[in-house]
Structures are given as C-alpha cells and as structure tokens.
Motif scaffolding. Structure first.
Motif, PDB file in Angstrom:
ATOM      1  N   GLU A 175     -11.142  -7.231   1.035  1.00  0.00           N
ATOM      2  CA  GLU A 175     -12.512  -6.695   0.967  1.00  0.00           C
ATOM      3  C   GLU A 175     -12.548  -5.176   1.156  1.00  0.00           C
ATOM      4  OE1 GLU A 175     -13.198  -9.429   0.090  1.00  0.00           O
ATOM      5  OE2 GLU A 175     -12.929 -11.006   1.583  1.00  0.00           O
ATOM      6  N   SER A 176     -11.809  -4.678   2.170  1.00  0.00           N
ATOM      7  CA  SER A 176     -11.835  -3.248   2.447  1.00  0.00           C
ATOM      8  C   SER A 176     -10.535  -2.832   3.137  1.00  0.00           C
ATOM      9  CB  SER A 176     -13.016  -2.933   3.370  1.00  0.00           C
ATOM     10  OG  SER A 176     -13.015  -1.550   3.695  1.00  0.00           O
ATOM     11  N   GLY A 177     -10.217  -1.533   3.012  1.00  0.00           N
ATOM     12  CA  GLY A 177      -9.073  -1.001   3.754  1.00  0.00           C
ATOM     13  C   GLY A 177      -9.555  -0.093   4.873  1.00  0.00           C
ATOM     14  N   SER A 178     -10.868  -0.067   5.091  1.00  0.00           N
ATOM     15  CA  SER A 178     -11.429   0.786   6.149  1.00  0.00           C
ATOM     16  C   SER A 178     -11.588  -0.031   7.425  1.00  0.00           C
ATOM     17  CB  SER A 178     -12.800   1.321   5.693  1.00  0.00           C
ATOM     18  OG  SER A 178     -13.598   1.623   6.822  1.00  0.00           O
ATOM     19  N   ASP A 179     -11.001   0.458   8.514  1.00  0.00           N
ATOM     20  CA  ASP A 179     -11.112  -0.273   9.783  1.00  0.00           C
ATOM     21  C   ASP A 179     -12.569  -0.376  10.235  1.00  0.00           C
ATOM     22  OD1 ASP A 179      -8.429  -1.058  10.377  1.00  0.00           O
ATOM     23  OD2 ASP A 179      -7.970   1.068  10.576  1.00  0.00           O
ATOM     24  N   GLU A 180     -13.346   0.656   9.956  1.00  0.00           N
ATOM     25  CA  GLU A 180     -14.774   0.608  10.353  1.00  0.00           C
ATOM     26  C   GLU A 180     -15.510  -0.498   9.594  1.00  0.00           C
ATOM     27  OE1 GLU A 180     -17.208   4.294  11.009  1.00  0.00           O
ATOM     28  OE2 GLU A 180     -15.294   5.188  10.429  1.00  0.00           O
ATOM     29  N   GLU A 207       4.139 -12.324  -6.111  1.00  0.00           N
ATOM     30  CA  GLU A 207       3.086 -11.428  -6.604  1.00  0.00           C
ATOM     31  C   GLU A 207       1.936 -11.403  -5.601  1.00  0.00           C
ATOM     32  OE1 GLU A 207       3.246 -11.474 -11.436  1.00  0.00           O
ATOM     33  OE2 GLU A 207       1.952 -12.926 -10.439  1.00  0.00           O
ATOM     34  N   PHE A 208       1.308 -10.233  -5.485  1.00  0.00           N
ATOM     35  CA  PHE A 208       0.225 -10.111  -4.504  1.00  0.00           C
ATOM     36  C   PHE A 208      -1.049  -9.644  -5.194  1.00  0.00           C
ATOM     37  CE2 PHE A 208      -1.267  -8.110  -0.306  1.00  0.00           C
ATOM     38  CZ  PHE A 208      -1.841  -9.306   0.083  1.00  0.00           C
ATOM     39  N   SER A 209      -2.123 -10.379  -4.937  1.00  0.00           N
ATOM     40  CA  SER A 209      -3.405 -10.099  -5.570  1.00  0.00           C
ATOM     41  C   SER A 209      -4.447  -9.884  -4.468  1.00  0.00           C
ATOM     42  CB  SER A 209      -3.747 -11.314  -6.445  1.00  0.00           C
ATOM     43  OG  SER A 209      -5.007 -11.197  -6.988  1.00  0.00           O
ATOM     44  N   VAL A 210      -4.986  -8.654  -4.364  1.00  0.00           N
ATOM     45  CA  VAL A 210      -5.962  -8.385  -3.304  1.00  0.00           C
ATOM     46  C   VAL A 210      -7.359  -8.190  -3.901  1.00  0.00           C
ATOM     47  CG1 VAL A 210      -4.279  -7.344  -1.735  1.00  0.00           C
ATOM     48  CG2 VAL A 210      -5.568  -5.870  -3.269  1.00  0.00           C
ATOM     49  N   TYR A 211      -8.348  -8.502  -3.110  1.00  0.00           N
ATOM     50  CA  TYR A 211      -9.748  -8.404  -3.546  1.00  0.00           C
ATOM     51  C   TYR A 211     -10.429  -7.267  -2.792  1.00  0.00           C
ATOM     52  CZ  TYR A 211      -8.891 -12.785  -5.827  1.00  0.00           C
ATOM     53  OH  TYR A 211      -8.371 -13.741  -6.662  1.00  0.00           O
ATOM     54  N   PHE A 212     -11.114  -6.427  -3.542  1.00  0.00           N
ATOM     55  CA  PHE A 212     -11.847  -5.292  -2.959  1.00  0.00           C
ATOM     56  C   PHE A 212     -13.332  -5.528  -3.198  1.00  0.00           C
ATOM     57  CE2 PHE A 212     -13.521  -0.879  -4.100  1.00  0.00           C
ATOM     58  CZ  PHE A 212     -13.902  -0.588  -2.797  1.00  0.00           C
ATOM     59  N   MET A 213     -14.137  -5.264  -2.147  1.00  0.00           N
ATOM     60  CA  MET A 213     -15.552  -5.554  -2.226  1.00  0.00           C
ATOM     61  C   MET A 213     -16.393  -4.263  -2.127  1.00  0.00           C
ATOM     62  SD  MET A 213     -17.332  -8.554   0.004  1.00  0.00           S
ATOM     63  CE  MET A 213     -16.764 -10.056  -0.716  1.00  0.00           C
ATOM     64  N   GLU A 228     -10.597   4.553   1.981  1.00  0.00           N
ATOM     65  CA  GLU A 228      -9.637   3.862   2.855  1.00  0.00           C
ATOM     66  C   GLU A 228      -9.004   2.679   2.143  1.00  0.00           C
ATOM     67  OE1 GLU A 228      -8.761   4.598   6.382  1.00  0.00           O
ATOM     68  OE2 GLU A 228      -9.294   6.436   5.309  1.00  0.00           O
ATOM     69  N   THR A 229      -9.747   2.044   1.267  1.00  0.00           N
ATOM     70  CA  THR A 229      -9.146   0.956   0.473  1.00  0.00           C
ATOM     71  C   THR A 229      -8.084   1.539  -0.450  1.00  0.00           C
ATOM     72  OG1 THR A 229     -11.182  -0.324   0.583  1.00  0.00           O
ATOM     73  CG2 THR A 229      -9.638  -0.954  -1.131  1.00  0.00           C
ATOM     74  N   ILE A 236       0.611  -0.325  -0.349  1.00  0.00           N
ATOM     75  CA  ILE A 236       1.180  -1.628  -0.708  1.00  0.00           C
ATOM     76  C   ILE A 236       1.601  -1.688  -2.175  1.00  0.00           C
ATOM     77  CG2 ILE A 236       0.709  -4.104  -0.866  1.00  0.00           C
ATOM     78  CD1 ILE A 236      -1.413  -3.741   1.325  1.00  0.00           C
ATOM     79  N   ASP A 237       0.800  -1.078  -3.048  1.00  0.00           N
ATOM     80  CA  ASP A 237       0.947  -1.208  -4.495  1.00  0.00           C
ATOM     81  C   ASP A 237       0.955  -2.679  -4.921  1.00  0.00           C
ATOM     82  OD1 ASP A 237       1.155  -0.559  -7.119  1.00  0.00           O
ATOM     83  OD2 ASP A 237       3.176   0.292  -7.020  1.00  0.00           O
ATOM     84  N   PRO A 238      -0.154  -3.393  -4.646  1.00  0.00           N
ATOM     85  CA  PRO A 238      -0.203  -4.817  -5.018  1.00  0.00           C
ATOM     86  C   PRO A 238      -0.147  -5.012  -6.535  1.00  0.00           C
ATOM     87  CG  PRO A 238      -2.379  -4.060  -4.342  1.00  0.00           C
ATOM     88  CD  PRO A 238      -1.440  -2.912  -4.123  1.00  0.00           C
ATOM     89  N   ASP A 239       0.197  -6.208  -6.956  1.00  0.00           N
ATOM     90  CA  ASP A 239       0.285  -6.493  -8.396  1.00  0.00           C
ATOM     91  C   ASP A 239      -1.097  -6.494  -9.040  1.00  0.00           C
ATOM     92  OD1 ASP A 239       3.273  -7.389  -8.780  1.00  0.00           O
ATOM     93  OD2 ASP A 239       2.553  -8.215  -6.894  1.00  0.00           O
ATOM     94  N   TYR A 240      -2.087  -6.952  -8.279  1.00  0.00           N
ATOM     95  CA  TYR A 240      -3.460  -7.010  -8.798  1.00  0.00           C
ATOM     96  C   TYR A 240      -4.443  -6.506  -7.750  1.00  0.00           C
ATOM     97  CZ  TYR A 240      -1.475 -10.124 -12.281  1.00  0.00           C
ATOM     98  OH  TYR A 240      -0.702 -10.644 -13.284  1.00  0.00           O
ATOM     99  N   VAL A 241      -5.412  -5.728  -8.193  1.00  0.00           N
ATOM    100  CA  VAL A 241      -6.551  -5.364  -7.346  1.00  0.00           C
ATOM    101  C   VAL A 241      -7.770  -5.934  -8.075  1.00  0.00           C
ATOM    102  CG1 VAL A 241      -7.903  -3.506  -6.323  1.00  0.00           C
ATOM    103  CG2 VAL A 241      -5.436  -3.230  -6.596  1.00  0.00           C
ATOM    104  N   ARG A 242      -8.418  -6.897  -7.467  1.00  0.00           N
ATOM    105  CA  ARG A 242      -9.548  -7.557  -8.136  1.00  0.00           C
ATOM    106  C   ARG A 242     -10.858  -7.115  -7.482  1.00  0.00           C
ATOM    107  NH1 ARG A 242      -7.232 -11.501 -11.476  1.00  0.00           N
ATOM    108  NH2 ARG A 242      -5.141 -12.048 -10.819  1.00  0.00           N
TER     109      ARG A 242
END
Ligand code: SF4
Length: 381
Positions: A175-180, A207-213, A228-229, A236-242
């Motif tokens: 969802e987010s890479g921001s600690d706040e 393979e790694f697929s992360v979700y950003f909101m 921050e995300t 990480i450089d994930p394979d997918y950012v969704r």
C-alpha cells in the motif's frame, strides 16, 4: 457417499483471474488495516495439510472427469460435459465448474488463498506445493498473497525452499512505503520490514508483486506516500508494482477519520500525481508497473519502469494537459464507466456530455466532489 467438493475463498488478484484458487488459509492473520473490511466477519484459520491435500485430490479427480471431453484441437464436447454435470449434486457442480473454468483458461496457473497464506509454517507450505506439483504436474505457475510483516519474518533460506518446492510468485499489499502512512492505516509493518521481505524474496528467485495505494495517506501525506513508496520500490526492485487507488469504504475505521476530519480525501489529480512521482523516481528499476484495476483513473498505464518510463509519464501528462473542466468530465465519466482512456472523451454523445457537465456545475466544492467520486468507486471493490 461424501460429496466431492473443495473450498474456494473470496479474493484473488486480477492477474489471477484464470487461475485455480486453492484455499490453504481463511481470512487474514492481522485484520486490522483501517481501510480494509475484507475479512472482518472471518477469524483466521489455517487448514491442515491433510485437508488441503484432500481438496487437491478432489480437483485432480474432476480434471480426470473433464479431460475426455476436450479433443487435442482444444474443442469441447459440450453435450458430453452436460451429461457429466447432470450426475453431480448442486454443491458438487460448483466445484466442477471451478475446475472446468480453470481448464478452459488453459489450466496452467494456481493461486493459494486467502489474505496471508504464507503465515503457514514453511514446512507445511512446502508439503502443499510438492503435493500440488505431483498431482497436477503440468502446472506452470503457483502464486500466493502474504502480508509484508509476515514476509519479513521468513528467512532467505526458507524462500529458497519455497522456490524449489514450486512457489513462483508472491503478491503483497504494501500500500505504501511511508512509515507515517503505514501507521495511519494501521498496516502493522514498517518500511524497513517491507525492504527486508522484498530483498529476501528477490534473492530466492521468487517473483515479487507489490501493490501501491495512491491516496491512502489522504491529502496531508499524499507527497510522502508517493516519494517514500518510490524509495522502497528502488531498494527492492520488485518484478511488479501494481496500482490500487485508495477507495475509502464507509464501513471502515478510515472512513470514521474522514467523517471526523482527521483524514482528507485526495482529489483524483493528487492520486494520479502520486503515481507520476512513483514512476518518475523509479526510472532505473527493472520491474513492470501495472494499472490493472478499474479503480485507477488511468487504466492503460502499463510498462517497464526503465524502458517505458517516458511513455507512461506522457500518458499521465496527456490527462494533466486537459483543461480543468475536461479533467473533471473525464473523472466522472471514468467512474461511471463511460470512458476508459482520455481519447474516449471524444466518443461521448452530446446527451452524455450535457449530463456530466450539469453535475460538474452543480458540485463545485472540492471535498463534496471527492466524496462523490469515492462513493462511485465503492461499487467496484
Ligand atoms: S493485511 Fe490485507 S487482508 Fe489483512 S487487514 Fe490488511 S489489507 Fe486486509
């Protein structure tokens, strides 16, 4: 005689639409994210390896029953299938149709449900994966969801064991890479844990697929949510950012924050700008960015963060270059599923345009506009 059925959970990523769903756990171990009401009525349950193997056996039996009705040119004998279905009870038919639908989609991919399947001990997941590969040896890809905090506690060695046993991809809703923001939404994880998890997974070859909101931090944390995300994605450089644009449902704790004024809903432009920042700041990454959900304003935003960076930014700017009044028409038309792409604005009929313009004239207050769009979006999740 006992009925031949197996469990199926409610949720899977859109990219697993054609996959066979096997429920190895039920619900979510955490169940406390403030924006999520998905498993609120379910307590988490981990199924025994024996009961999962039993489900796999039932699936394998149905595969054997269905196979004679497809010839080597891929043509289905629908009459023969109908006869087979008629022999089943209503509940067995549901299971039969799941397997049939899977085979009609190629019968190659499997998704392990529910929200945090890797909360199971690695030994158990390995046993399930090995059994799946043994009973359905033609499977090409097995994937699973898991919480970032759970993933951060699995060692790099265990990921290698999971990879060897046949786990190909892990999906995780960061969802987010921001600690706040993570704290605000009570995600129960830190950006540091996200990075540990991501690096260990990548090292194993899974393979790694992360979700950003976008928008989940609200107006106040909108920029931090994006920047921050981008930092976490770069690490990480994930394979997918969704992309899964935030929709705040009215039965969640986060909506109570909206009502009390603690959380201010982002505008569509703020949410899209978060995506723009993310793409811009992760230019060197090798993964793929995908906007594969109807809740995203721009759906066709797909490409490699490295090679397609410029093209994706241009697609976003095509929208930002519209006059403000046209942006609002697009926002509304998109949320009413009247358009998919910016170019579709030209296809609106005079009548449709008049209706949309009338609403934009009537709702001039920004917060009211954002609430109205949020309400329209609620029907899609
Ligand atoms: S970890 Fe996922 S499934 Fe569990 S509460 Fe949070 S968003 Fe919902």
């Amino acid at each position: 005689m006992t009925e031949q059925t197996f469990r199926v959970g409610p949720i899977r990523p859109p990219s697993e639409a054609g996959s066979l769903l096997i429920q190895v756990t039920r619900g979510c171990t955490w169940n406390k994210c403030r924006f999520c009401g998905l498993y609120k009525d379910n307590t988490f349950r981990a199924y025994s390896v024996e009961s999962i193997k039993n489900d796999i056996d039932v699936i394998a039996d149905y595969v054997e029953r269905i196979k004679p009705y497809i010839d080597n040119q891929g043509r289905w004998d629908r009459l023969g299938l109908k006869g087979e279905i008629n022999k089943l009870s209503p509940t067995e038919r549901e299971s039969f149709y799941v397997v049939l639908n899977w085979l009609m989609h190629g019968g190659e991919n499997v998704f392990l449900q529910d929200g945090n399947s890797l909360a199971l001990k690695t030994d158990r997941v390995v046993e399930v994966l090995q059994y799946l590969r043994k009973r359905l040896p033609w499977i090409k890809r097995i994937t699973s969801y898991a919480r970032a905090e759970t993933l951060s506690r699995i060692s790099a060695e265990d990921y290698k064991r999971l990879k060897e046993a046949g786990l190909d991809r892990i999906h995780s809703g960061f969802e987010s890479g921001s600690d706040e923001v993570l704290e605000l939404i009570n995600k129960g994880v830190t950006s540091e844990q996200e990075i540990i998890a991501g690096k260990n997974i990548k090292e194993s070859g899974i393979e790694f697929s992360v979700y950003f909101m976008p928008g989940v931090g609200g107006k106040d944390l909108s920029y931090k949510n994006a920047i921050e995300t981008a930092r976490v994605v770069k690490e990480i450089d994930p394979d997918y950012v969704r992309i899964r644009t935030a929709v705040i449902k009215t039965d969640t704790e986060l909506w109570e924050y909206v009502e009390s004024g603690i959380f201010k809903l982002c505008s569509e432009n703020e949410k899209l700008n978060e995506i723009r920042i993310l793409i811009e700041k992760t230019k060197g990454c090798s993964g793929i960015l995908t906007s594969d959900h109807v809740v995203n304003l721009l759906q066709g935003l797909n490409g490699r963060l490295k090679e397609d960076n410029e093209r994706m930014l241009n697609a976003i700017d095509e929208y930002f270059n519209l006059p403000e009044s046209e942006q609002k028409i697009f926002q509304l038309a998109r949320r009413k599923l009247m358009v998919t792409f910016v170019k579709d604005l030209k296809m609106l009929s005079e009548f449709q345009r008049e209706k949309l313009e009338e609403i934009t004239r009537r709702i001039t207050d920004e917060d009211k506009w954002n609430r109205m769009l949020n309400e329209l979006l609620m029907q899609y999740i």
